[in-house]
Design a protein around this motif. Structure first.
Motif, PDB file in Angstrom:
ATOM      1  N   ILE A  43       5.910   6.330   4.041  1.00 12.24           N
ATOM      2  CA  ILE A  43       6.464   7.654   4.940  1.00 12.24           C
ATOM      3  C   ILE A  43       6.309   7.385   6.364  1.00 12.24           C
ATOM      4  O   ILE A  43       5.378   7.032   6.770  1.00 12.24           O
ATOM      5  CB  ILE A  43       5.837   9.018   4.667  1.00 12.24           C
ATOM      6  N   ILE A  44       7.303   7.643   7.067  1.00 13.30           N
ATOM      7  CA  ILE A  44       7.150   7.858   8.487  1.00 13.30           C
ATOM      8  C   ILE A  44       7.064   9.180   8.863  1.00 13.30           C
ATOM      9  O   ILE A  44       8.091   9.870   8.748  1.00 13.30           O
ATOM     10  CB  ILE A  44       8.308   6.952   9.330  1.00 13.30           C
ATOM     11  N   ASP A  45       6.024   9.293   9.642  1.00 15.85           N
ATOM     12  CA  ASP A  45       5.692  10.830   9.860  1.00 15.85           C
ATOM     13  C   ASP A  45       5.537  11.227  11.350  1.00 15.85           C
ATOM     14  O   ASP A  45       4.515  10.320  11.750  1.00 15.85           O
ATOM     15  CB  ASP A  45       4.567  11.522   8.845  1.00 15.85           C
ATOM     16  N   GLU A  46       5.746  12.065  11.767  1.00 17.78           N
ATOM     17  CA  GLU A  46       5.430  12.517  13.202  1.00 17.78           C
ATOM     18  C   GLU A  46       3.725  12.917  13.377  1.00 17.78           C
ATOM     19  O   GLU A  46       3.195  12.696  14.637  1.00 17.78           O
ATOM     20  CB  GLU A  46       6.122  13.634  13.705  1.00 17.78           C
ATOM     21  N   LYS A  47       3.401  13.483  12.459  1.00 24.15           N
ATOM     22  CA  LYS A  47       1.639  13.959  12.395  1.00 24.15           C
ATOM     23  C   LYS A  47       1.094  13.419  11.157  1.00 24.15           C
ATOM     24  O   LYS A  47       0.935  14.288  10.163  1.00 24.15           O
ATOM     25  CB  LYS A  47       1.778  15.454  12.765  1.00 24.15           C
ATOM     26  N   PRO A  48       0.951  12.114  10.874  1.00 26.59           N
ATOM     27  CA  PRO A  48       0.237  11.951   9.619  1.00 26.59           C
ATOM     28  C   PRO A  48      -1.292  12.462   9.423  1.00 26.59           C
ATOM     29  O   PRO A  48      -1.473  12.596   8.184  1.00 26.59           O
ATOM     30  CB  PRO A  48       0.073  10.393   9.787  1.00 26.59           C
ATOM     31  N   GLU A  49      -1.932  12.870  10.460  1.00 24.77           N
ATOM     32  CA  GLU A  49      -3.194  13.427  10.190  1.00 24.77           C
ATOM     33  C   GLU A  49      -3.223  14.843   9.488  1.00 24.77           C
ATOM     34  O   GLU A  49      -4.130  15.422   9.258  1.00 24.77           O
ATOM     35  CB  GLU A  49      -3.849  13.828  11.795  1.00 24.77           C
ATOM     36  N   LEU A  50      -1.916  15.578   9.534  1.00 22.24           N
ATOM     37  CA  LEU A  50      -1.822  16.845   8.863  1.00 22.24           C
ATOM     38  C   LEU A  50      -1.729  16.466   7.220  1.00 22.24           C
ATOM     39  O   LEU A  50      -1.565  17.390   6.391  1.00 22.24           O
ATOM     40  CB  LEU A  50      -0.622  17.472   9.160  1.00 22.24           C
ATOM     41  N   ASP A  95       0.910   1.036  -8.909  1.00 21.27           N
ATOM     42  CA  ASP A  95      -0.343   1.504  -8.325  1.00 21.27           C
ATOM     43  C   ASP A  95      -0.863   2.792  -8.529  1.00 21.27           C
ATOM     44  O   ASP A  95      -0.507   3.794  -7.997  1.00 21.27           O
ATOM     45  CB  ASP A  95      -0.440   1.553  -6.686  1.00 21.27           C
ATOM     46  N   THR A  96      -1.951   2.826  -9.537  1.00 22.17           N
ATOM     47  CA  THR A  96      -2.312   4.040 -10.077  1.00 22.17           C
ATOM     48  C   THR A  96      -3.835   4.156  -9.638  1.00 22.17           C
ATOM     49  O   THR A  96      -4.602   4.995 -10.183  1.00 22.17           O
ATOM     50  CB  THR A  96      -2.398   4.195 -11.671  1.00 22.17           C
ATOM     51  N   ILE A  97      -4.432   3.396  -8.922  1.00 22.11           N
ATOM     52  CA  ILE A  97      -5.698   3.270  -8.460  1.00 22.11           C
ATOM     53  C   ILE A  97      -5.845   3.744  -6.977  1.00 22.11           C
ATOM     54  O   ILE A  97      -6.929   4.813  -6.896  1.00 22.11           O
ATOM     55  CB  ILE A  97      -6.169   1.879  -8.327  1.00 22.11           C
ATOM     56  N   ASN A  98      -5.133   3.489  -6.024  1.00 21.28           N
ATOM     57  CA  ASN A  98      -5.352   3.950  -4.568  1.00 21.28           C
ATOM     58  C   ASN A  98      -4.466   5.228  -4.271  1.00 21.28           C
ATOM     59  O   ASN A  98      -3.405   5.393  -4.771  1.00 21.28           O
ATOM     60  CB  ASN A  98      -5.054   2.714  -3.893  1.00 21.28           C
ATOM     61  N   GLY A  99      -5.199   6.034  -3.331  1.00 30.47           N
ATOM     62  CA  GLY A  99      -4.201   7.044  -2.747  1.00 30.47           C
ATOM     63  C   GLY A  99      -3.711   6.608  -1.519  1.00 30.47           C
ATOM     64  O   GLY A  99      -3.268   5.314  -1.301  1.00 30.47           O
ATOM     65  N   TYR A 100      -3.107   7.506  -1.005  1.00 28.63           N
ATOM     66  CA  TYR A 100      -2.370   7.256   0.310  1.00 28.63           C
ATOM     67  C   TYR A 100      -3.249   6.654   1.502  1.00 28.63           C
ATOM     68  O   TYR A 100      -4.385   7.366   1.704  1.00 28.63           O
ATOM     69  CB  TYR A 100      -1.527   8.051   0.791  1.00 28.63           C
ATOM     70  N   GLU A 101      -2.920   5.673   2.258  1.00 28.05           N
ATOM     71  CA  GLU A 101      -3.851   5.521   3.478  1.00 28.05           C
ATOM     72  C   GLU A 101      -3.088   6.101   4.522  1.00 28.05           C
ATOM     73  O   GLU A 101      -1.702   5.894   4.648  1.00 28.05           O
ATOM     74  CB  GLU A 101      -3.746   3.875   3.651  1.00 28.05           C
ATOM     75  N   LYS A 120       0.753  -1.135  -0.128  1.00 29.53           N
ATOM     76  CA  LYS A 120      -0.005  -0.092   0.178  1.00 29.53           C
ATOM     77  C   LYS A 120       0.941   1.030  -0.101  1.00 29.53           C
ATOM     78  O   LYS A 120       2.168   1.391   0.458  1.00 29.53           O
ATOM     79  CB  LYS A 120      -0.853   0.013   1.341  1.00 29.53           C
ATOM     80  N   LYS A 121       0.301   2.191  -0.617  1.00 28.12           N
ATOM     81  CA  LYS A 121       0.887   3.614  -0.320  1.00 28.12           C
ATOM     82  C   LYS A 121       0.418   4.045   1.033  1.00 28.12           C
ATOM     83  O   LYS A 121      -0.723   4.188   1.272  1.00 28.12           O
ATOM     84  CB  LYS A 121       0.698   4.511  -1.425  1.00 28.12           C
ATOM     85  N   MET A 122       1.464   4.507   1.960  1.00 30.94           N
ATOM     86  CA  MET A 122       0.959   4.731   3.242  1.00 30.94           C
ATOM     87  C   MET A 122       1.698   5.716   3.972  1.00 30.94           C
ATOM     88  O   MET A 122       3.064   5.877   3.690  1.00 30.94           O
ATOM     89  CB  MET A 122       1.187   3.246   4.008  1.00 30.94           C
ATOM     90  N   ILE A 123       1.125   6.463   4.977  1.00 28.13           N
ATOM     91  CA  ILE A 123       1.879   7.401   5.646  1.00 28.13           C
ATOM     92  C   ILE A 123       1.602   6.751   7.190  1.00 28.13           C
ATOM     93  O   ILE A 123       0.433   6.761   7.759  1.00 28.13           O
ATOM     94  CB  ILE A 123       1.376   8.991   5.604  1.00 28.13           C
ATOM     95  N   TYR A 124       2.683   6.541   7.792  1.00 24.52           N
ATOM     96  CA  TYR A 124       2.606   5.873   9.012  1.00 24.52           C
ATOM     97  C   TYR A 124       3.036   6.645  10.173  1.00 24.52           C
ATOM     98  O   TYR A 124       4.060   7.527   9.917  1.00 24.52           O
ATOM     99  CB  TYR A 124       3.351   4.495   8.930  1.00 24.52           C
ATOM    100  N   PRO A 125       2.621   6.536  11.404  1.00 23.59           N
ATOM    101  CA  PRO A 125       2.883   7.531  12.401  1.00 23.59           C
ATOM    102  C   PRO A 125       4.089   7.057  13.093  1.00 23.59           C
ATOM    103  O   PRO A 125       4.331   5.839  13.328  1.00 23.59           O
ATOM    104  CB  PRO A 125       1.716   7.488  13.354  1.00 23.59           C
ATOM    105  N   SER A 126       4.975   7.910  13.305  1.00 23.14           N
ATOM    106  CA  SER A 126       6.332   7.730  14.011  1.00 23.14           C
ATOM    107  C   SER A 126       6.223   7.019  15.453  1.00 23.14           C
ATOM    108  O   SER A 126       6.995   6.458  16.109  1.00 23.14           O
ATOM    109  CB  SER A 126       7.168   8.947  14.080  1.00 23.14           C
ATOM    110  N   LEU A 145      -3.898  14.452   5.374  1.00 26.57           N
ATOM    111  CA  LEU A 145      -5.050  13.890   4.973  1.00 26.57           C
ATOM    112  C   LEU A 145      -5.034  14.138   3.430  1.00 26.57           C
ATOM    113  O   LEU A 145      -5.907  13.158   2.679  1.00 26.57           O
ATOM    114  CB  LEU A 145      -6.509  14.458   5.605  1.00 26.57           C
ATOM    115  N   TRP A 146      -4.702  15.151   2.750  1.00 29.38           N
ATOM    116  CA  TRP A 146      -4.915  15.486   1.414  1.00 29.38           C
ATOM    117  C   TRP A 146      -4.125  14.395   0.538  1.00 29.38           C
ATOM    118  O   TRP A 146      -4.685  14.282  -0.458  1.00 29.38           O
ATOM    119  CB  TRP A 146      -4.126  16.829   1.117  1.00 29.38           C
ATOM    120  N   ALA A 147      -3.344  13.650   1.170  1.00 31.63           N
ATOM    121  CA  ALA A 147      -2.506  12.563   0.202  1.00 31.63           C
ATOM    122  C   ALA A 147      -3.447  11.478   0.014  1.00 31.63           C
ATOM    123  O   ALA A 147      -3.087  10.563  -1.014  1.00 31.63           O
ATOM    124  CB  ALA A 147      -1.342  12.136   1.093  1.00 31.63           C
TER     125      ALA A 147
END
Length: 423
Positions: A373-380, A412-418, A334-340, A382-384
């Motif tokens: 992506i490992i990110d401190e604030k994934p909730e910021l 993957d050209t179907i799904n956006g980032y989770e 998956k394309k994913m932004i995951y919290p640190s 959401l546009w992804a």
């Protein structure tokens, strides 16, 4: 490397133009369509070739193997964790400084040729736009070499060189300021906020501990140098040596006082200490060792212990690399932004490089590109969630259409980032 490949050119962030000297081979690799793993190897080996070229310039071209030895000591005397942070510009700037000193050291002001002036100007400009702490390297060298006509013949030439560098540094600070370097220098405010408790910091305690474990050559060289100057009653050199060493050590440890500074980063900041130690060791102590045929054995011991020390700390970075490989295996579908907050930061150390590392590892080893992506604030971010045909990294959104499919195998050209939120 991401910027080199996406721009098909050099990546010179924060006006650090000297970085081009270590990017020639990967740029050639990209422009000739070399495989990604080959480009990675080219980039890696160019750092070794850069230091080798500086050493050979000092020795073979200018016949100053003594300054070449300084390059060697800067890279091996107490380097441990910094070995695994190869792109650092600070030791690269110091190596270039040794080439400059080798080129000018035996000349008088009147004997410098137009070609030498041009080369000196190019080196000074490159150094000024290399790393801001390079100013302490050239200051330490000037303090030691001033008055040593046997090592640097013309005081006026030395002062002109140093003065030109300082003018360029000031010009850069005024006209080429960047947020990154302003942030890096923000630690100077600690001289106010920590006053007068400068000694009782984590960085000072950690440095003293490291002198018993990793930095043991620092006290091994510092103490004999002090004894040598005291025994021969060289009071001014003693004062300059101790003031330079302790002053710079305080500058770094007060600017970076807490445990939040990664060890590889603060160790890199200590690099100019190697110059302060290397000059008296090479020019004062080595002749004494040579009289007892101990010169080569001591150098060999420094090399051997340095190699063992670098290998001894590799687990920190091997474990980190293996964790990233497991993360790709578990989440790469998956394309994913995951919290640190949900990852072991004692293993990962820093998060900002993760999307680039996941790209390199997956594309080179699995022949498919994952976007994690490992990110401190994934909730910021959401546009992804709506981006299904773009690669998101920390500071860029790259449409698939603008990426070279040889190096970015996006499937993957179907799904956006989770977006995985902090729990």
């Amino acid at each position: 490397l991401f910027n080199i490949i996406t721009s098909n050119s050099f990546s010179l962030g924060n006006f650090r133009f000297g970085s081009a000297l270590t990017q020639i081979l990967p740029v050639i690799g990209v422009r000739t369509g070399a495989p990604l793993d080959a480009i990675m190897m080219l980039y890696s080996v160019e750092f070794v070739l850069y230091y080798l070229a500086c050493y050979l310039a000092c020795g073979l071209i200018f016949k100053r193997y003594d300054f070449g030895l300084v390059i060697l000591l800067v890279n091996i005397l107490f380097v441990s964790h910094t070995f695994y942070w190869t792109p650092s510009e600070l030791p690269q700037a110091i190596a270039l400084l040794m080439v400059l000193l080798s080129m000018l050291g035996k000349r008088s002001l009147q004997s410098v040729t137009p070609l030498a002036w041009f080369a000196a100007a190019a080196i000074i400009i490159t150094m000024a736009f290399f790393h801001p702490l390079g100013v302490f390297a050239i200051l330490g060298a000037t303090v030691y070499l001033y008055g040593r006509a046997d090592l640097f013949a013309d005081k006026r030439l030395l002062l002109l060189t140093t003065g030109s560098f300082f003018v360029l540094i000031l010009s850069k600070a005024v006209f080429f300021r960047t947020p990154y370097e302003q942030h890096s220098l923000s630690g100077l405010k600690n001289f106010v906020t920590l006053f007068p408790n400068y000694l009782n910091t984590f960085s000072n305690r950690q440095f003293l501990l490291s002198c018993c474990t990793l930095f043991y050559w620092i006290p091994i060289l510092f103490v004999p140098t002090v004894i040598y100057y005291t025994y021969y009653k060289k009071w001014l050199p003693l004062a300059l040596f101790t003031t330079s060493f302790l002053g710079y050590l305080m500058l770094i440890n007060v600017s970076y006082p807490g445990k939040e500074t990664p060890i590889f980063y603060i160790e890199n900041m200590y690099t100019p200490l190697a110059i302060i130690l290397a000059f008296p060791f090479i020019f004062e102590l080595m002749p004494l060792l040579a009289k007892r045929n101990l010169q080569l054995p001591v150098l060999a011991l420094i090399l051997l212990t340095g190699t063992i020390r670098v290998f001894a700390v590799h687990d920190t970075y091997t474990v980190r690399l293996n964790w990233e490989r497991r993360f790709i295996k578990n989440h790469g579908g998956k394309k994913m932004i995951y919290p640190s907050a949900l990852v072991p930061m004692d293993t990962l150390i820093m998060t900002w490089g993760t999307p680039y590392e996941f790209w390199l590892l997956s594309t080179a080893e699995q022949h498919r590109t994952v976007s994690l992506i490992i990110d401190e604030k994934p909730e910021l971010r959401l546009w992804a969630a709506s981006l299904n045909k773009s690669l998101v990294v920390n500071w860029y959104i790259q449409p698939y259409s603008g990426l070279n499919p040889k190096y970015f195998i996006m499937t993957d050209t179907i799904n956006g980032y989770e977006i995985i939120r902090n729990r």
